[in-house]
Write a protein that holds these residues in place. Sequence first.
Motif, PDB file in Angstrom:
ATOM      1  N   ALA A   1       0.851  -1.204   0.000  1.00 60.22           N
ATOM      2  CA  ALA A   1       0.000   0.000   0.000  1.00 60.22           C
ATOM      3  C   ALA A   1       0.879   1.243   0.000  1.00 60.22           C
ATOM      4  O   ALA A   1       1.137   1.862   1.028  1.00 60.22           O
ATOM      5  CB  ALA A   1      -0.932  -0.006   1.210  1.00 60.22           C
ATOM      6  N   PHE A   2       1.341   1.600  -1.186  1.00 59.33           N
ATOM      7  CA  PHE A   2       2.109   2.830  -1.344  1.00 59.33           C
ATOM      8  C   PHE A   2       1.805   3.386  -2.726  1.00 59.33           C
ATOM      9  O   PHE A   2       1.345   2.669  -3.612  1.00 59.33           O
ATOM     10  CB  PHE A   2       3.618   2.603  -1.169  1.00 59.33           C
ATOM     11  CG  PHE A   2       4.243   1.767  -2.247  1.00 59.33           C
ATOM     12  CD1 PHE A   2       4.743   2.363  -3.404  1.00 59.33           C
ATOM     13  CD2 PHE A   2       4.332   0.394  -2.113  1.00 59.33           C
ATOM     14  CE1 PHE A   2       5.319   1.588  -4.406  1.00 59.33           C
ATOM     15  CE2 PHE A   2       4.910  -0.388  -3.104  1.00 59.33           C
ATOM     16  CZ  PHE A   2       5.403   0.212  -4.255  1.00 59.33           C
ATOM     17  N   GLY A   3       2.044   4.659  -2.883  1.00 62.83           N
ATOM     18  CA  GLY A   3       1.800   5.261  -4.182  1.00 62.83           C
ATOM     19  C   GLY A   3       2.611   6.523  -4.372  1.00 62.83           C
ATOM     20  O   GLY A   3       3.066   7.138  -3.409  1.00 62.83           O
ATOM     21  N   ALA A   4       2.779   6.886  -5.618  1.00 64.43           N
ATOM     22  CA  ALA A   4       3.405   8.159  -5.967  1.00 64.43           C
ATOM     23  C   ALA A   4       2.280   9.150  -6.229  1.00 64.43           C
ATOM     24  O   ALA A   4       1.335   8.848  -6.954  1.00 64.43           O
ATOM     25  CB  ALA A   4       4.267   7.995  -7.209  1.00 64.43           C
ATOM     26  N   SER A   5       2.373  10.324  -5.618  1.00 64.50           N
ATOM     27  CA  SER A   5       1.313  11.316  -5.703  1.00 64.50           C
ATOM     28  C   SER A   5       1.901  12.659  -6.117  1.00 64.50           C
ATOM     29  O   SER A   5       2.854  13.140  -5.499  1.00 64.50           O
ATOM     30  CB  SER A   5       0.638  11.435  -4.329  1.00 64.50           C
ATOM     31  OG  SER A   5      -0.376  12.411  -4.348  1.00 64.50           O
ATOM     32  N   VAL A   6       1.313  13.264  -7.151  1.00 68.75           N
ATOM     33  CA  VAL A   6       1.794  14.540  -7.675  1.00 68.75           C
ATOM     34  C   VAL A   6       0.584  15.432  -7.943  1.00 68.75           C
ATOM     35  O   VAL A   6      -0.429  14.968  -8.470  1.00 68.75           O
ATOM     36  CB  VAL A   6       2.578  14.344  -8.995  1.00 68.75           C
ATOM     37  CG1 VAL A   6       3.019  15.672  -9.570  1.00 68.75           C
ATOM     38  CG2 VAL A   6       3.760  13.429  -8.789  1.00 68.75           C
ATOM     39  N   ALA A   7       0.716  16.715  -7.593  1.00 68.84           N
ATOM     40  CA  ALA A   7      -0.354  17.667  -7.874  1.00 68.84           C
ATOM     41  C   ALA A   7       0.237  18.987  -8.342  1.00 68.84           C
ATOM     42  O   ALA A   7       1.348  19.351  -7.975  1.00 68.84           O
ATOM     43  CB  ALA A   7      -1.210  17.902  -6.629  1.00 68.84           C
ATOM     44  N   VAL A   8      -0.540  19.687  -9.132  1.00 67.89           N
ATOM     45  CA  VAL A   8      -0.217  21.047  -9.559  1.00 67.89           C
ATOM     46  C   VAL A   8      -1.252  21.950  -8.918  1.00 67.89           C
ATOM     47  O   VAL A   8      -2.463  21.665  -8.995  1.00 67.89           O
ATOM     48  CB  VAL A   8      -0.282  21.183 -11.099  1.00 67.89           C
ATOM     49  CG1 VAL A   8      -0.062  22.627 -11.518  1.00 67.89           C
ATOM     50  CG2 VAL A   8       0.715  20.256 -11.760  1.00 67.89           C
TER      51      VAL A   8
ATOM     52  N   TRP B   1       1.791  17.453   0.338  1.00 68.92           N
ATOM     53  CA  TRP B   1       2.201  16.504  -0.695  1.00 68.92           C
ATOM     54  C   TRP B   1       1.544  15.140  -0.497  1.00 68.92           C
ATOM     55  O   TRP B   1       1.486  14.355  -1.421  1.00 68.92           O
ATOM     56  CB  TRP B   1       3.719  16.372  -0.769  1.00 68.92           C
ATOM     57  CG  TRP B   1       4.394  16.058   0.533  1.00 68.92           C
ATOM     58  CD1 TRP B   1       4.541  14.832   1.121  1.00 68.92           C
ATOM     59  CD2 TRP B   1       5.002  17.003   1.411  1.00 68.92           C
ATOM     60  NE1 TRP B   1       5.207  14.951   2.310  1.00 68.92           N
ATOM     61  CE2 TRP B   1       5.506  16.278   2.523  1.00 68.92           C
ATOM     62  CE3 TRP B   1       5.185  18.384   1.380  1.00 68.92           C
ATOM     63  CZ2 TRP B   1       6.165  16.890   3.582  1.00 68.92           C
ATOM     64  CZ3 TRP B   1       5.848  18.991   2.435  1.00 68.92           C
ATOM     65  CH2 TRP B   1       6.327  18.240   3.519  1.00 68.92           C
ATOM     66  N   ASP B   2       1.017  14.888   0.704  1.00 73.37           N
ATOM     67  CA  ASP B   2       0.305  13.640   0.964  1.00 73.37           C
ATOM     68  C   ASP B   2      -1.142  13.683   0.489  1.00 73.37           C
ATOM     69  O   ASP B   2      -1.742  12.634   0.271  1.00 73.37           O
ATOM     70  CB  ASP B   2       0.296  13.320   2.460  1.00 73.37           C
ATOM     71  CG  ASP B   2       1.665  12.988   3.002  1.00 73.37           C
ATOM     72  OD1 ASP B   2       2.413  12.277   2.318  1.00 73.37           O
ATOM     73  OD2 ASP B   2       1.979  13.451   4.122  1.00 73.37           O
ATOM     74  N   TYR B   3      -1.729  14.881   0.380  1.00 80.14           N
ATOM     75  CA  TYR B   3      -3.162  14.942   0.101  1.00 80.14           C
ATOM     76  C   TYR B   3      -3.594  15.830  -1.064  1.00 80.14           C
ATOM     77  O   TYR B   3      -4.755  15.769  -1.466  1.00 80.14           O
ATOM     78  CB  TYR B   3      -3.942  15.353   1.347  1.00 80.14           C
ATOM     79  CG  TYR B   3      -3.685  16.747   1.866  1.00 80.14           C
ATOM     80  CD1 TYR B   3      -4.328  17.848   1.332  1.00 80.14           C
ATOM     81  CD2 TYR B   3      -2.812  16.963   2.928  1.00 80.14           C
ATOM     82  CE1 TYR B   3      -4.102  19.117   1.814  1.00 80.14           C
ATOM     83  CE2 TYR B   3      -2.590  18.228   3.426  1.00 80.14           C
ATOM     84  CZ  TYR B   3      -3.234  19.309   2.865  1.00 80.14           C
ATOM     85  OH  TYR B   3      -3.011  20.561   3.351  1.00 80.14           O
ATOM     86  N   ALA B   4      -2.721  16.625  -1.645  1.00 85.76           N
ATOM     87  CA  ALA B   4      -3.176  17.569  -2.675  1.00 85.76           C
ATOM     88  C   ALA B   4      -3.827  16.873  -3.866  1.00 85.76           C
ATOM     89  O   ALA B   4      -4.906  17.273  -4.320  1.00 85.76           O
ATOM     90  CB  ALA B   4      -2.028  18.464  -3.124  1.00 85.76           C
ATOM     91  N   ALA B   5      -3.210  15.829  -4.403  1.00 83.71           N
ATOM     92  CA  ALA B   5      -3.799  15.123  -5.548  1.00 83.71           C
ATOM     93  C   ALA B   5      -5.100  14.435  -5.140  1.00 83.71           C
ATOM     94  O   ALA B   5      -6.101  14.497  -5.866  1.00 83.71           O
ATOM     95  CB  ALA B   5      -2.813  14.104  -6.112  1.00 83.71           C
ATOM     96  N   GLY B   6      -5.112  13.790  -3.979  1.00 87.07           N
ATOM     97  CA  GLY B   6      -6.318  13.117  -3.511  1.00 87.07           C
ATOM     98  C   GLY B   6      -7.461  14.071  -3.235  1.00 87.07           C
ATOM     99  O   GLY B   6      -8.631  13.743  -3.467  1.00 87.07           O
ATOM    100  N   TRP B   7      -7.132  15.246  -2.725  1.00 88.90           N
ATOM    101  CA  TRP B   7      -8.141  16.295  -2.500  1.00 88.90           C
ATOM    102  C   TRP B   7      -8.881  16.580  -3.804  1.00 88.90           C
ATOM    103  O   TRP B   7     -10.119  16.582  -3.857  1.00 88.90           O
ATOM    104  CB  TRP B   7      -7.425  17.514  -1.952  1.00 88.90           C
ATOM    105  CG  TRP B   7      -8.112  18.829  -1.901  1.00 88.90           C
ATOM    106  CD1 TRP B   7      -9.442  19.101  -2.050  1.00 88.90           C
ATOM    107  CD2 TRP B   7      -7.490  20.096  -1.658  1.00 88.90           C
ATOM    108  NE1 TRP B   7      -9.668  20.452  -1.917  1.00 88.90           N
ATOM    109  CE2 TRP B   7      -8.490  21.081  -1.687  1.00 88.90           C
ATOM    110  CE3 TRP B   7      -6.170  20.479  -1.428  1.00 88.90           C
ATOM    111  CZ2 TRP B   7      -8.220  22.431  -1.479  1.00 88.90           C
ATOM    112  CZ3 TRP B   7      -5.903  21.829  -1.221  1.00 88.90           C
ATOM    113  CH2 TRP B   7      -6.919  22.787  -1.243  1.00 88.90           C
ATOM    114  N   LEU B   8      -8.134  16.808  -4.862  1.00 87.31           N
ATOM    115  CA  LEU B   8      -8.742  17.080  -6.158  1.00 87.31           C
ATOM    116  C   LEU B   8      -9.540  15.883  -6.660  1.00 87.31           C
ATOM    117  O   LEU B   8     -10.665  16.034  -7.156  1.00 87.31           O
ATOM    118  CB  LEU B   8      -7.665  17.466  -7.172  1.00 87.31           C
ATOM    119  CG  LEU B   8      -8.151  17.719  -8.598  1.00 87.31           C
ATOM    120  CD1 LEU B   8      -9.116  18.892  -8.657  1.00 87.31           C
ATOM    121  CD2 LEU B   8      -6.954  17.942  -9.518  1.00 87.31           C
ATOM    122  N   LEU B   9      -8.989  14.694  -6.533  1.00 88.53           N
ATOM    123  CA  LEU B   9      -9.693  13.488  -6.985  1.00 88.53           C
ATOM    124  C   LEU B   9     -11.045  13.338  -6.297  1.00 88.53           C
ATOM    125  O   LEU B   9     -12.055  13.063  -6.944  1.00 88.53           O
ATOM    126  CB  LEU B   9      -8.833  12.251  -6.731  1.00 88.53           C
ATOM    127  CG  LEU B   9      -7.756  12.010  -7.777  1.00 88.53           C
ATOM    128  CD1 LEU B   9      -6.612  11.205  -7.212  1.00 88.53           C
ATOM    129  CD2 LEU B   9      -8.363  11.323  -8.980  1.00 88.53           C
TER     130      LEU B   9
END
Length: 168
Positions: free
Chosen positions: A10-17, A123-131
Motif C-alpha cells: 500500500a504505497f503510491g506516488a502522488s503529484v499535484a499542480v 504533498w500527501d493529500y493535494a492530488a487526492g483532495w482534487l480526486l
Amino acid sequence: TTNYLHGHPAFGASVAVTVDGVPVAGCVHAAATSETWWARRGGGAWRNGRRIRVSRPRGWEQSLVATGFMFRGEADLDAFTRQMARVKAAGAGIRRCGAAALDLCYVADGRYEGFWEHFLNPWDYAAGWLLVEEAGGVTGRMEGGRLSLPAGSIMAANAPETLASLRG
C-alpha cells in the motif's frame, strides 16, 4: 514512504499542480495494483481510463471509513483515540492502509465512504483532495472550514452528511 521502505504494497506516488493554493491537476499511481488515478479541475476523476465517482450516501453502520495514525506525535493522540472510538461505536467499519494518497483515491473511487487524519503534509493529500472533489465528494478540515494547502487535518467523504458524521 514507510510502507514502501518496508515492502508493504500500500504505497503510491502522488503529484499535484496547484494554482493560488488550490489543486488543478493531480495524479496518484499505485505500482503494486497497477492503478493510476488522475483528475483535472472541472474535468472529472479517472482510474485507469474509466470515470470514477464517490459512493452513494448510506447508513453510517454500512459505511467503511479510513484513517491514518499520527506519525511522530504531530497531533493529539487522545483526541484521535476519542474520535476513533466514536466512529467505531457508531457502527462504521474503520480501515488503515498507511498511505493517505491511496485512502483519498479509495474515497474518490467509491471504496470508502470517508477518510480522516489529524495531520498531513500537502504533498500527501493535494492530488487526492482534487480526486475526491472531482469524483463528487467533499473535503474539509476536522476543526471546520475548507481544506487548504498548509499542513494540518484533513477530511474527505462521499457526501456532506458523512463528513459531518466524521467530524462529530
